[in-house]
Design a protein around this motif. Structure first.
Motif, PDB file in Angstrom:
ATOM      1  N   GLN A   1      38.597  26.159   1.918  1.00 35.14           N
ATOM      2  CA  GLN A   1      39.770  25.649   1.068  1.00 35.14           C
ATOM      3  C   GLN A   1      40.293  26.486   0.400  1.00 35.14           C
TER       4      GLN A   1
ATOM      5  N   VAL B   1      38.404  18.100  -3.625  1.00 39.91           N
ATOM      6  CA  VAL B   1      38.196  18.268  -1.644  1.00 39.91           C
ATOM      7  C   VAL B   1      36.074  17.553  -2.069  1.00 39.91           C
TER       8      VAL B   1
ATOM      9  N   HIS C   1      43.565  26.657   2.311  1.00 38.11           N
ATOM     10  CA  HIS C   1      44.062  25.180   2.337  1.00 38.11           C
ATOM     11  C   HIS C   1      45.031  24.951   1.344  1.00 38.11           C
ATOM     12  N   SER C   2      44.697  25.722   0.392  1.00 39.31           N
ATOM     13  CA  SER C   2      45.630  25.564  -0.942  1.00 39.31           C
ATOM     14  C   SER C   2      46.426  27.044  -0.607  1.00 39.31           C
TER      15      SER C   2
END
Length: 524
Positions: free
Chosen positions: A517, A445, A520-521
């Motif tokens: 992040q 990302v 999201h993961s």
């Protein structure tokens, strides 16, 4: 401002007993003294080995990815392993009947050229020391300099009578020849793309030739004669037009080092643009060379000193004064931050730098900007050096391992295909490859550019604001300042203050981005 002998002696005593912290504070109070500055920066590079096998003046030294070559007035060429600096079994190479002035490796490192007062350039196989060819200069004039082109297409030899010869590096036959305008040829450097090369003469001219031996440009640059020149492997941008230039350094009998920008394009032909003059030496400068990443330039002089400059700013990073006579040659190793300096005192000194930022710059940039699977074979070799896996460079080079193949290596392929016998080495390689894979996943990302430290190009953990208004990783900026850099990393302008202020707002923004992040993961 004048300082007493007592002040300098006190600082020398603190250096000798190793109290570097106190020494830095003490020296900072006296930093307007150039003598004190020399004492401080010498401690940033460590003399790790001295070679004293030659029986006469050292004329040249050169690195490959695994070897160091040296040549001398004693008519010999010697080769050493970079693993432990022991001389190779077939060294010294003997065959020249007079002084050997220059030596250079082919890009692969499998061939070594040497040239001599005897009017010949000899080519040697570095794997067993066999002499592959004796190339006689037209007219038999003493040959002063030789260089391989970047793609091993050509070998150039330049002589005292001004003759320049392009040899076919594969057939080892004469391809083209020409003559400089005036004077003896004493210096030569190829552009990184091999489209042109530059020669320097004893009358002070720099001449640019294309690969068909056509003279493209000639200019008198050093009044008392050129002694050496080198072209950086890394192009630079010219702010005025946004063009990409090759950066060249030249030095001469006039005590000066000059930096130049060379533009070679079909639309404009050749353009040689003066950039600046670097000061520091008090006598003729006999040698200069760029580091592999182009960030540093080293020079050696009749004043017995070696000076290392930061290329972008022209600032002096290190001054080394170990040699007892004229310094005639200097060379950086590729990929690793080793420096070799040779002198008329018959020795070659090997220096290791304590800080790693300069040598790892390209690796950091590659890991963050170029997908590992797109690495070239050279990128992989540079990565091996940076990871302390120098012993494997020869094996990986022989097997042409690029980034894609690196990521596909397994325990079985390391054992059966690459024949790496050491279990410890195999385990370390696999561990480092796994770290690469994890790093690739972490940067999959795109990180906002404002979250990256301008110095390291890595995500900041403890951002601080410097006096130039930019934010940096605290440790990186402190190291920048502690290495005697007093200019902004972003603008190159002097910093009005060395104060660093915590950027709590930016730190919170980075923390929130990392949490996003992570969330999201977890959901994916």
């Amino acid at each position: 401002m004048e300082f007493s002998v007592t002040c300098i002696s006190a600082l020398e005593y603190m250096l000798s007993v190793g109290d570097l912290a106190v020494c830095f504070i003490y020296a900072t109070l006296l930093e307007s003294s150039s003598q004190i500055f020399l004492l401080k920066v010498d401690k940033m590079a460590t003399l790790i080995h001295t070679l004293a096998d030659h029986t006469d003046d050292i004329n040249c030294c050169a690195f490959s990815s695994s070897c160091l070559a040296t040549c001398s007035l004693d008519k010999t060429v010697r080769l050493y392993s970079l693993n432990n600096f022991t001389e190779l079994p077939y060294s010294p190479l003997k065959g020249h009947t007079y002084a050997v002035h220059c030596c250079c490796f082919s890009p692969s490192g499998h061939a070594l050229a040497s040239c001599s007062t005897d009017g010949t350039t000899m080519v040697w196989d570095t794997r067993d020391g066999r002499r592959l060819a004796v190339l006689e200069q037209p007219g038999g004039s003493p040959v002063r300099v030789c260089r391989f082109s970047p793609e091993s297409t050509y070998l150039v030899s330049g002589a005292a009578d001004g003759s320049v010869v392009l040899w076919n590096a594969q057939s080892l036959k004469l391809y083209r020849s020409g003559n400089a305008k005036d004077g003896s040829l004493v210096a030569c450097a190829f552009s990184p793309n091999g489209n042109f090369f530059v020669t320097g003469s004893s009358c002070g001219d720099l001449t640019i030739w294309d690969d068909k031996m056509r003279c493209l440009y000639n200019e008198k640059t050093h009044d008392l004669g050129v002694t050496c020149c080198d072209i950086s492997s890394q192009p630079v941008s010219d702010g005025e037009r946004g063009s990409r230039y090759f950066q060249m350094a030249s030095c001469g009998q006039d005590n000066q080092i000059k930096l130049w920008l060379i533009l070679f394009a079909d639309s404009v032909g050749i353009e040689l643009k003066y950039k600046c003059t670097l000061s520091g030496h008090s006598a003729p400068v006999l040698a200069c060379a760029f580091s592999y990443d182009g960030q540093m330039l080293v020079s050696g002089s009749v004043d017995k000193c070696v000076i290392i400059y930061e290329t972008n700013t022209g600032n002096i990073l290190h001054t080394l004064s170990q040699h007892t006579r004229y310094v005639t040659t200097c060379a950086f190793a590729p990929y690793i931050l080793l420096l070799a300096t040779g002198s008329m005192d018959k020795t070659v000194n090997i220096w290791q730098f304590d800080h790693k930022q300069a040598c790892s710059g390209n690796i950091i940039e590659n890991e963050s900007k170029i997908a590992v699977e797109n690495w070239s074979e050279e990128d992989v070799l540079a990565w091996l050096h940076a990871q302390g896996l120098t012993d494997l460079v020869g094996i990986f080079k022989m097997n042409n391992i690029d980034g894609k193949e690196l990521l596909n290596l397994t325990k079985e392929s390391l054992t059966n295909e690459l024949k790496i016998e050491s279990l410890g080495l195999r385990s370390k390689v696999l561990r480092k490859i796994e770290e690469l894979r994890m790093k690739m996943e972490s940067v999959s990302v795109a990180i906002p550019d404002e979250f990256l430290c301008p110095i390291t190009r890595e995500l900041m953990k403890d951002p601080v604001i410097a006096a130039d208004g930019y934010s940096y990783e605290k440790d990186a900026m402190e190291n920048w300042i502690n290495n005697k850099r007093r200019s902004s990393p972003m603008t190159n302008l002097p910093l009005p203050s060395l104060l660093l202020t915590p950027n709590r707002t930016l730190k919170m923004a980075i923390s929130r981005w990392l949490e996003t992040q992570q969330e999201h993961s977890e959901t994916t």
